[in-house]
Design an enzyme around this catalytic site. Structure first.
Site, mmCIF file in Angstrom:
data_model
loop_
_atom_site.group_PDB
_atom_site.id
_atom_site.type_symbol
_atom_site.label_atom_id
_atom_site.label_comp_id
_atom_site.label_asym_id
_atom_site.label_seq_id
_atom_site.Cartn_x
_atom_site.Cartn_y
_atom_site.Cartn_z
ATOM 1 C CG HIS A 7 -17.681 -119.331 -101.175
ATOM 2 N ND1 HIS A 7 -16.681 -118.661 -101.842
ATOM 3 C CD2 HIS A 7 -17.099 -120.422 -100.632
ATOM 4 C CE1 HIS A 7 -15.542 -119.310 -101.703
ATOM 5 N NE2 HIS A 7 -15.767 -120.385 -100.966
ATOM 6 C CB CYS A 8 -19.284 -117.261 -106.447
ATOM 7 S SG CYS A 8 -20.528 -115.975 -106.210
ATOM 8 N NE ARG A 9 -15.252 -111.297 -108.338
ATOM 9 C CZ ARG A 9 -16.062 -110.218 -108.293
ATOM 10 N NH1 ARG A 9 -16.051 -109.423 -107.260
ATOM 11 N NH2 ARG A 9 -16.895 -109.967 -109.274
ATOM 12 N N GLY A 31 -21.121 -113.481 -104.594
ATOM 13 C CA GLY A 31 -22.442 -113.992 -104.237
ATOM 14 C C GLY A 31 -23.398 -114.018 -105.421
ATOM 15 C CG LEU A 87 -13.142 -114.599 -101.508
ATOM 16 C CD1 LEU A 87 -12.781 -115.405 -100.276
ATOM 17 C CD2 LEU A 87 -12.315 -115.068 -102.696
#
Length: 176
Positions: free
Chosen positions: A61-63, A65, A92
């Site tokens: 994951h990242c902030r 997507g 996130l």
């Protein structure tokens, strides 16, 4: 191998069953706000073997997507044989929107990218205001900042980021 997309709820259930959540954001982003139990492994550190010992499932994951979708091929290539890879749909931001818990450390400085944006924007605005009210020569400040941003975008080198990394609040956060 391709990565499947999973919802926040499904990712949480997978995590409870032993899956690793891998945060591919920069360490400063992870330090300020993160999913509990997520491991920080920025994209530039995800080389072959970085996920050795991973369980049967990994959720990246990242902030938002976006970074995980852009790097899906590289993420899939980093997975060890027999490990199923997934991407947290919406990152996130989606996790928080579902009301799932996150860990926040407001003592950590803002992410370096945001510091650069605030600094460059503030200097450009200052140059424009001083150029309009004090002397037209102050417009050179705005031009200088604009040139710096062009160089940063074209080369990946950002002088302002290098200066900000040495700021006392960032040195403490990076343990320097």
């Amino acid at each position: 191998m391709s990565l499947s997309s999973v919802s926040s709820q499904a990712a949480r259930q997978m995590q409870e069953q032993g899956a690793w959540l891998i945060d591919i954001r920069a360490p400063d982003e992870h330090a300020r706000e993160r999913i509990g139990g997520a491991r920080s492994m920025p994209m530039d550190r995800l080389a072959a073997g970085a996920l050795a010992g991973a369980p049967a499932a990994v959720v990246f994951h990242c902030r938002s997507g976006h970074r995980t979708r852009l790097n899906a091929q590289a993420l899939a290539a980093a997975l060890p044989p027999g490990c199923a890879g997934h991407v947290l749909d919406g990152g996130l931001d989606a996790w928080k929107a579902q009301g799932l818990p996150v860990l926040r450390d407001s003592r950590q400085p803002l992410e370096l990218q945001r510091q650069v944006q605030l600094g460059a924007g503030g200097l450009a605005l200052l140059g424009a205001v001083l150029g309009a009210t004090v002397s037209p020569w102050w417009h050179l400040l705005s031009g200088f900042v604009g040139c710096g941003l062009i160089v940063a975008g074209a080369t990946g080198f950002c002088g302002l980021a290098r200066v900000l990394m040495k700021a006392p609040w960032n040195r403490r956060a990076l343990g320097q």
